[in-house]
Design an enzyme around this catalytic site. Structure first.
Site, PDB file in Angstrom:
ATOM      1  NE  ARG A 235      -4.277  -1.307  -0.046  1.00  0.00           N
ATOM      2  CZ  ARG A 235      -4.395  -2.308  -0.900  1.00  0.00           C
ATOM      3  NH1 ARG A 235      -3.384  -2.600  -1.719  1.00  0.00           N
ATOM      4  NH2 ARG A 235      -5.510  -3.014  -0.947  1.00  0.00           N
ATOM      5  CD  GLU A 264      -2.942   3.981  -5.166  1.00  0.00           C
ATOM      6  OE1 GLU A 264      -1.867   3.378  -5.002  1.00  0.00           O
ATOM      7  OE2 GLU A 264      -4.058   3.436  -5.036  1.00  0.00           O
ATOM      8  CG  HIS A 286      -3.491   0.214  -6.942  1.00  0.00           C
ATOM      9  ND1 HIS A 286      -3.724   0.837  -5.742  1.00  0.00           N
ATOM     10  CD2 HIS A 286      -3.643  -1.120  -6.697  1.00  0.00           C
ATOM     11  CE1 HIS A 286      -4.024  -0.066  -4.817  1.00  0.00           C
ATOM     12  NE2 HIS A 286      -3.970  -1.258  -5.375  1.00  0.00           N
TER      13      HIS A 286
END
Length: 319
Positions: A235, A264, A286
């Protein structure tokens, strides 16, 4: 029959086969849902499917018919679990669906950096190779993985898969337990400082929590070998991005690859976007979790969670 809504279908991909939910009732699919749209969209539904849309008390309190929240992910930090429990709203998640996808992406990112693949591809396609007097090119030497030390931060399902693959390449594997509770006899457990000092590759596969937030800062990056590479597929927020940018600019480590960032989509003023030698850094948006197969497993698992709920069974239930 149930009334179901999907709040952020776009995060699952336009190729996701959401028709699998039709057998349970009527399905309303929203590509994206802004915070100010949540209350209206869920107020009359029985089941909500969400990936990243936040569902807290203030958005759930008027959803009087809501019986089930299906999180289209493993983490449930976007759900107010205490309030859901109080309201007797069941919450399910999906674990393990992306393990092989993240494993594959971990090694793809490593090899891109480790073997200077961008440089060599550009060297050939630019026409420089055609001008060469010899058949090969040694401008960017690279090392083998064999006999290197691979340090893993977070030895969960994904961490174990990476450890097994690293071992297959002939690496020595060590790990650091972020919870302090993981004892795996197959690999050597070490303290974080030892892992950083001795590892040639460090990969992060841990969740973001109070124990891991800001875990890798400038002082800890200074402990690493100058030839080492760090990978974050856990993360964003586990690595302090300002500190990583500084460490890369100062040449404290050889390179870094990130699939996750603190914010993000990435903020336009993120310091990592302006480092001096961008070839030391590889960032993907991601996507490690998102192979076609992983996203299909995810959707299918959500359908099974709904089916189990309709039959009064507990399956992947969080609360």
């Amino acid at each position: 029959m149930l009334k179901i809504c999907v709040l952020d279908a776009k995060t699952l991909g336009e190729d996701a086969q959401l028709s699998v939910f039709d057998r349970f009732g009527t399905v309303e699919i929203y590509a994206e849902t802004r915070p100010d749209e949540v209350v209206e969209r869920i107020k009359d539904v029985d089941v909500v499917i969400t990936n990243k849309v936040v569902l807290k008390e203030e958005t759930l309190k008027d959803a009087s018919k809501l019986k089930l929240i299906c999180v289209a992910a493993t983490g449930t930090n976007n759900i107010d679990l205490d309030y859901a429990l109080k309201r007797k709203i069941a919450v399910t998640n999906v674990a393990g669906y992306s393990t092989m996808s993240v494993l594959q992406h971990t090694f793809a990112m490593l090899f891109y950096l480790m073997e200077s693949l961008h440089y060599y591809d550009k060297y050939v396609k630019s026409g420089e190779y055609a001008k060469s007097s010899i058949f090969t090119h040694h401008e960017r030497p690279f090392h083998e993985l064999y006999d290197k030390t691979w340090g893993i931060i977070g030895l969960g399902a994904i961490g174990k898969a990476v450890a097994n693959a690293a071992q297959a390449f002939g690496c020595k594997v060590v790990y650091y337990s972020t919870s302090g509770k993981n004892n795996n006899s197959q690999y050597e457990r070490v303290e974080l400082e030892s892992l950083l000092k001795e590892s040639d590759i460090v990969s992060i596969h841990a969740p973001l929590n109070n124990s891991t937030k800001g875990l890798i800062d400038y002082n800890r990056l200074r402990l690493m070998k100058r030839s080492a590479v760090i990978l974050n597929l856990g993360r964003g927020g586990i690595i302090k991005e300002d500190d990583l940018a500084r460490a890369l600019d100062e040449g404290l480590i050889s390179g870094a690859a990130l699939d996750v960032l603190e914010n993000e989509p990435v903020n336009s003023d993120n310091p990592l976007l302006g480092i001096k030698n961008s070839e030391r850094l590889f960032i993907t948006p991601h996507i490690a979790w998102a192979s076609i197969e992983a996203r299909k497993r995810l959707v299918d698992e959500i359908a099974l969670n709904i089916e189990a709920f309709t039959q009064g069974k507990e399956r992947n239930r969080v609360c």
